[in-house]
Design a protein around this motif. Structure first.
Motif, PDB file in Angstrom:
ATOM      1  N   VAL A  33       1.008  -1.003  -0.006  1.00  0.00           N
ATOM      2  CA  VAL A  33       0.080  -0.134   0.035  1.00  0.00           C
ATOM      3  C   VAL A  33       0.878   1.404  -0.041  1.00  0.00           C
ATOM      4  CG1 VAL A  33      -1.676  -1.165   1.293  1.00  0.00           C
ATOM      5  CG2 VAL A  33      -0.131   0.255   2.459  1.00  0.00           C
ATOM      6  N   ALA A  34       0.330   2.250  -0.429  1.00  0.00           N
ATOM      7  CA  ALA A  34       1.166   3.752  -0.461  1.00  0.00           C
ATOM      8  C   ALA A  34       0.768   4.577   0.794  1.00  0.00           C
ATOM      9  CB  ALA A  34       0.730   4.498  -1.790  1.00  0.00           C
ATOM     10  N   PRO A  35       1.917   4.811   1.431  1.00  0.00           N
ATOM     11  CA  PRO A  35       1.801   5.544   2.863  1.00  0.00           C
ATOM     12  C   PRO A  35       1.383   7.005   2.438  1.00  0.00           C
ATOM     13  CG  PRO A  35       3.869   5.323   2.053  1.00  0.00           C
ATOM     14  CD  PRO A  35       3.338   4.576   1.277  1.00  0.00           C
ATOM     15  N   GLY A  36       0.630   7.662   3.418  1.00  0.00           N
ATOM     16  CA  GLY A  36      -0.060   8.920   2.886  1.00  0.00           C
ATOM     17  C   GLY A  36       1.111  10.060   3.295  1.00  0.00           C
ATOM     18  N   ARG A  37       2.095   9.796   4.095  1.00  0.00           N
ATOM     19  CA  ARG A  37       2.930  11.056   4.522  1.00  0.00           C
ATOM     20  C   ARG A  37       3.604  11.670   3.229  1.00  0.00           C
ATOM     21  NH1 ARG A  37       4.901  15.009   4.949  1.00  0.00           N
ATOM     22  NH2 ARG A  37       6.170  15.842   6.387  1.00  0.00           N
ATOM     23  N   PRO A  38       4.173  10.884   2.058  1.00  0.00           N
ATOM     24  CA  PRO A  38       4.654  11.626   1.043  1.00  0.00           C
ATOM     25  C   PRO A  38       3.707  12.509   0.051  1.00  0.00           C
ATOM     26  CG  PRO A  38       5.345   9.420   1.066  1.00  0.00           C
ATOM     27  CD  PRO A  38       4.232   9.582   2.209  1.00  0.00           C
ATOM     28  N   TYR A  39       2.430  12.291   0.355  1.00  0.00           N
ATOM     29  CA  TYR A  39       1.408  13.279  -0.162  1.00  0.00           C
ATOM     30  C   TYR A  39       1.196  14.491   0.378  1.00  0.00           C
ATOM     31  CZ  TYR A  39       0.155   9.188  -2.675  1.00  0.00           C
ATOM     32  OH  TYR A  39       0.046   7.981  -3.632  1.00  0.00           O
ATOM     33  N   PHE A  40       2.014  14.855   1.423  1.00  0.00           N
ATOM     34  CA  PHE A  40       1.811  16.076   2.337  1.00  0.00           C
ATOM     35  C   PHE A  40       3.066  16.870   2.254  1.00  0.00           C
ATOM     36  CE2 PHE A  40      -1.535  13.890   4.024  1.00  0.00           C
ATOM     37  CZ  PHE A  40      -2.398  14.336   4.134  1.00  0.00           C
ATOM     38  N   SER A  41       3.141  18.371   1.718  1.00  0.00           N
ATOM     39  CA  SER A  41       4.216  18.968   1.627  1.00  0.00           C
ATOM     40  C   SER A  41       4.745  19.469   3.229  1.00  0.00           C
ATOM     41  CB  SER A  41       4.279  20.197   0.612  1.00  0.00           C
ATOM     42  OG  SER A  41       2.923  21.116   0.923  1.00  0.00           O
ATOM     43  N   ALA A  42       3.949  19.692   3.810  1.00  0.00           N
ATOM     44  CA  ALA A  42       3.809  20.003   5.349  1.00  0.00           C
ATOM     45  C   ALA A  42       3.464  18.771   6.289  1.00  0.00           C
ATOM     46  CB  ALA A  42       3.164  21.203   5.651  1.00  0.00           C
ATOM     47  N   GLU A  43       3.686  19.152   7.416  1.00  0.00           N
ATOM     48  CA  GLU A  43       3.043  17.926   8.404  1.00  0.00           C
ATOM     49  C   GLU A  43       1.585  17.648   8.168  1.00  0.00           C
ATOM     50  OE1 GLU A  43       6.062  20.528  10.225  1.00  0.00           O
ATOM     51  OE2 GLU A  43       4.131  20.943   9.373  1.00  0.00           O
ATOM     52  N   PRO A  44       1.359  16.274   7.804  1.00  0.00           N
ATOM     53  CA  PRO A  44      -0.024  15.599   7.666  1.00  0.00           C
ATOM     54  C   PRO A  44      -0.908  16.201   8.915  1.00  0.00           C
ATOM     55  CG  PRO A  44       1.380  13.905   8.274  1.00  0.00           C
ATOM     56  CD  PRO A  44       2.521  15.152   8.257  1.00  0.00           C
ATOM     57  N   THR A  45      -2.123  16.045   8.477  1.00  0.00           N
ATOM     58  CA  THR A  45      -3.361  16.246   9.280  1.00  0.00           C
ATOM     59  C   THR A  45      -3.530  15.092  10.115  1.00  0.00           C
ATOM     60  OG1 THR A  45      -4.661  15.660   7.467  1.00  0.00           O
ATOM     61  CG2 THR A  45      -4.195  18.088   8.087  1.00  0.00           C
ATOM     62  N   ALA A  46      -3.205  13.731   9.560  1.00  0.00           N
ATOM     63  CA  ALA A  46      -3.444  12.525  10.243  1.00  0.00           C
ATOM     64  C   ALA A  46      -2.929  11.628   9.347  1.00  0.00           C
ATOM     65  CB  ALA A  46      -5.094  12.299  10.083  1.00  0.00           C
ATOM     66  N   GLY A  47      -2.817  10.178   9.907  1.00  0.00           N
ATOM     67  CA  GLY A  47      -2.238   9.147   9.142  1.00  0.00           C
ATOM     68  C   GLY A  47      -3.359   8.867   7.932  1.00  0.00           C
ATOM     69  N   HIS A  48      -2.740   8.335   6.810  1.00  0.00           N
ATOM     70  CA  HIS A  48      -3.413   8.014   5.810  1.00  0.00           C
ATOM     71  C   HIS A  48      -2.648   6.889   4.856  1.00  0.00           C
ATOM     72  CE1 HIS A  48      -4.942  12.163   6.250  1.00  0.00           C
ATOM     73  NE2 HIS A  48      -5.981  11.676   5.715  1.00  0.00           N
ATOM     74  N   ILE A  49      -3.288   6.070   4.342  1.00  0.00           N
ATOM     75  CA  ILE A  49      -2.848   5.242   3.188  1.00  0.00           C
ATOM     76  C   ILE A  49      -3.716   5.196   1.727  1.00  0.00           C
ATOM     77  CG2 ILE A  49      -1.941   3.543   4.641  1.00  0.00           C
ATOM     78  CD1 ILE A  49      -4.408   1.749   4.226  1.00  0.00           C
ATOM     79  N   ARG A  50      -3.199   5.116   0.720  1.00  0.00           N
ATOM     80  CA  ARG A  50      -3.712   5.252  -0.619  1.00  0.00           C
ATOM     81  C   ARG A  50      -3.741   3.963  -1.194  1.00  0.00           C
ATOM     82  NH1 ARG A  50      -2.069   7.634  -6.481  1.00  0.00           N
ATOM     83  NH2 ARG A  50      -1.254   5.368  -6.365  1.00  0.00           N
ATOM     84  N   LEU A  51      -4.972   3.407  -1.524  1.00  0.00           N
ATOM     85  CA  LEU A  51      -4.923   1.967  -2.157  1.00  0.00           C
ATOM     86  C   LEU A  51      -5.303   1.952  -3.658  1.00  0.00           C
ATOM     87  CD1 LEU A  51      -7.180   0.118   0.749  1.00  0.00           C
ATOM     88  CD2 LEU A  51      -4.423   0.455   0.487  1.00  0.00           C
ATOM     89  N   SER A  52      -4.820   1.309  -4.387  1.00  0.00           N
ATOM     90  CA  SER A  52      -5.118   1.684  -6.030  1.00  0.00           C
ATOM     91  C   SER A  52      -5.774   0.209  -6.428  1.00  0.00           C
ATOM     92  CB  SER A  52      -3.863   1.724  -6.813  1.00  0.00           C
ATOM     93  OG  SER A  52      -4.143   1.307  -8.032  1.00  0.00           O
ATOM     94  N   PHE A  53      -6.789   0.560  -7.067  1.00  0.00           N
ATOM     95  CA  PHE A  53      -7.449  -0.761  -7.617  1.00  0.00           C
ATOM     96  C   PHE A  53      -7.310  -1.014  -9.111  1.00  0.00           C
ATOM     97  CE2 PHE A  53     -10.390   2.828  -6.954  1.00  0.00           C
ATOM     98  CZ  PHE A  53     -10.824   3.055  -8.349  1.00  0.00           C
ATOM     99  N   ALA A  54      -6.315  -0.322  -9.900  1.00  0.00           N
ATOM    100  CA  ALA A  54      -6.174  -0.226 -11.068  1.00  0.00           C
ATOM    101  C   ALA A  54      -4.880  -1.225 -11.401  1.00  0.00           C
ATOM    102  CB  ALA A  54      -6.131   0.851 -11.659  1.00  0.00           C
TER     103      ALA A  54
END
Length: 486
Positions: free
Chosen positions: A433-454
């Motif tokens: 799975v893709a971690p959410g942290r790299p999607y933020f240019s500053a401190e993230p608001t919370a923990g996230h993950i991105r799931l691709s279905f393609a």
């Protein structure tokens, strides 16, 4: 994915058997390997090619494959520690260091080990790619008169015309540059519009590849929060005033990673805010051809509603076809086009003509629209399958928005769950799975993950991947306790 797995499995089997042969010893013939392992000749050829690349096997035309002799190169490794001093000294003189963390990009490009469910992919699975249509287009392109000659710097006129029509008025063919994919187009646009050391406004969260481009160019990404309706114009105006930025990068349609679509009410506001700030809007229209079957009519590109040259439009064919069909475009109006053209020429000269000719053959064939319709239907099925599986297996993960386009879902983690630990536990459970942290240019608001279905083989793999993710989610190291309530 099946062919790729078969190649890897055969290569590993052949490696284990190499000790049976002395250096220089001949391996079984390709025909014998086909019969022994019950695989295709293509799989055998690719597996042997992998061993050749690793220096384990050598091939001799007309003779066969042989175990390679051990390497006797004992030259010292050398001392590269001086580079650390040099690179650090350069960074100290830069207003914004150009050291780049590419982990957010690499996670979507890396091929997971065999058996791992690929929820971190950024491209269509091979079963969704128009492989036959692309092969036929490439064959026809190769027979075109002048197919291997130097193309026009701006791109083939017919391809520029096709890209311009995909935007609509006021953009015309003369406003279009053909680029080597969307990433190349974004790189050119940021280098052209923002001097090193300057701020550039970005959506928060946003595509890690764009953040990497900005930092590599010495720019300072400044986040502008968005919600389910896209970027918030009031916050965008405040960011322009506070930073003096002259560039805003956005994805108005099926934003990566949230899937948000900029609403019709906000679209003119975003253009007005940028125009009043004397700023450009880089519109990354990456997902227009990845619409889902239930999406309804799509809003036009921002560039189609821009009469003052505010928008620099970026799109490509890559996401809807294959990661190797790297053909995209930049569209802009006014003096900025000449600057974009100059940087594009310096960086790449031009996009190879055979690739442009193949792209033109592909989009002009009846198979193109059939492919888009098939992808539209399949992406909806996959999205619905993943959504249902998540609600059943992982109801603790928040899914604030279910997009009607794109290829992924954006999930917020509970405060009690450690994002890095979950990503690591998932990989141990054979799901990437893709971690959410790299999607933020500053401190993230919370923990996230991105799931691709393609990027997976089908709905069965989606269901199995979510089941594995549930097992990873319940690990003590992730939750900080004895699992989560069921």
């Amino acid at each position: 994915m099946q062919e790729r797995s078969s190649v890897a499995e055969l290569a590993n089997s052949l490696k284990r058997e190499l000790d049976r042969y002395s250096p220089g010893g001949k391996l079984p013939s390709s025909r014998a390997l086909v019969e022994r392992y019950r695989v295709s000749p293509v799989t055998v050829s690719r597996a042997l090619a992998q061993l050749v690349a690793e220096g384990l096997v050598v091939t001799r035309p007309g003779s066969g494959a042989f175990r390679a002799h051990p390497r006797t190169d004992t030259r010292p490794a050398g001392d590269t520690s001086w580079q650390e001093v040099t690179l650090s000294a350069d960074a100290a003189a830069e207003a914004v260091p150009r050291a780049v963390d590419a982990s957010g990009v690499l996670v979507t490009l890396a091929v997971p080990p065999t058996g791992v469910v690929e929820f971190n992919g950024g491209y269509l699975h091979a079963s969704l790619q128009p492989e036959r249509a692309m092969a036929a287009a490439l064959a026809r392109a190769g027979r075109r008169p002048g197919a291997w000659s130097r193309p026009p710097i701006d791109g083939l006129p017919e391809l520029r015309e096709w890209f311009a029509r995909s935007i609509g008025e006021p953009v015309g063919p003369a406003d279009v540059l053909v680029t080597a994919g969307g990433q190349s187009a974004l790189t050119t646009a940021l280098r052209a519009l923002a001097p090193p050391g300057s701020p550039v406004l970005v959506e928060s969260p946003t595509y890690p590849g764009m953040l990497a481009i900005a930092r590599a160019a010495g720019l300072r990404p400044v986040p502008v929060p968005l919600d389910a309706d896209g970027v918030r114009p009031g916050l965008l105006a405040a960011a322009f005033r506070a930073t003096g930025a002259r560039v805003f990068v956005c994805q108005p349609l099926f934003q990566n990673p949230t899937g948000a679509v900029l609403t019709s009410e906000r679209r003119p506001e975003v253009l007005r805010v940028a125009r009043e700030a004397g700023a450009f809007v880089i519109e990354d229209d990456f997902a227009r051809r990845l619409v889902h079957e239930d999406a309804g009519p799509l809003p036009r590109p921002l560039a189609a509603d821009d009469h003052d040259g505010v928008v620099v439009h970026v799109s490509s064919l890559t996401k809807a076809t294959s990661p190797s069909l790297r053909v995209g475009m930049l569209a802009a109006r006014g003096p900025v086009l000449e600057r974009l053209r100059a940087i594009h020429v310096v960086d790449t000269f031009f996009v190879p003509r055979p690739l442009q000719e193949a792209a033109l053959e592909l989009v002009g064939a009846p198979a193109w629209n059939r492919h888009l319709r098939a992808v539209t239907a399949e992406l909806k099925v996959r999205r619905d399958t993943m959504t249902a599986a998540l609600r059943l297996q992982l109801p603790h993960l928040a899914l604030p928005h279910i997009p009607s386009g794109g290829y992924h879902l954006w999930l917020r983690l509970p405060d009690t769950v450690d994002e890095s630990a979950l990503v690591a536990a998932a990989l141990r459970a054979d799901v990437a799975v893709a971690p959410g942290r790299p999607y933020f240019s500053a401190e993230p608001t919370a923990g996230h993950i991105r799931l691709s279905f393609a990027g997976v083989a089908g709905v069965g793999e989606i269901t199995e991947g979510v089941r594995r993710l549930r097992a990873a989610y319940e690990a003590d190291a992730v939750t900080g306790g004895p699992g989560l309530p069921r």
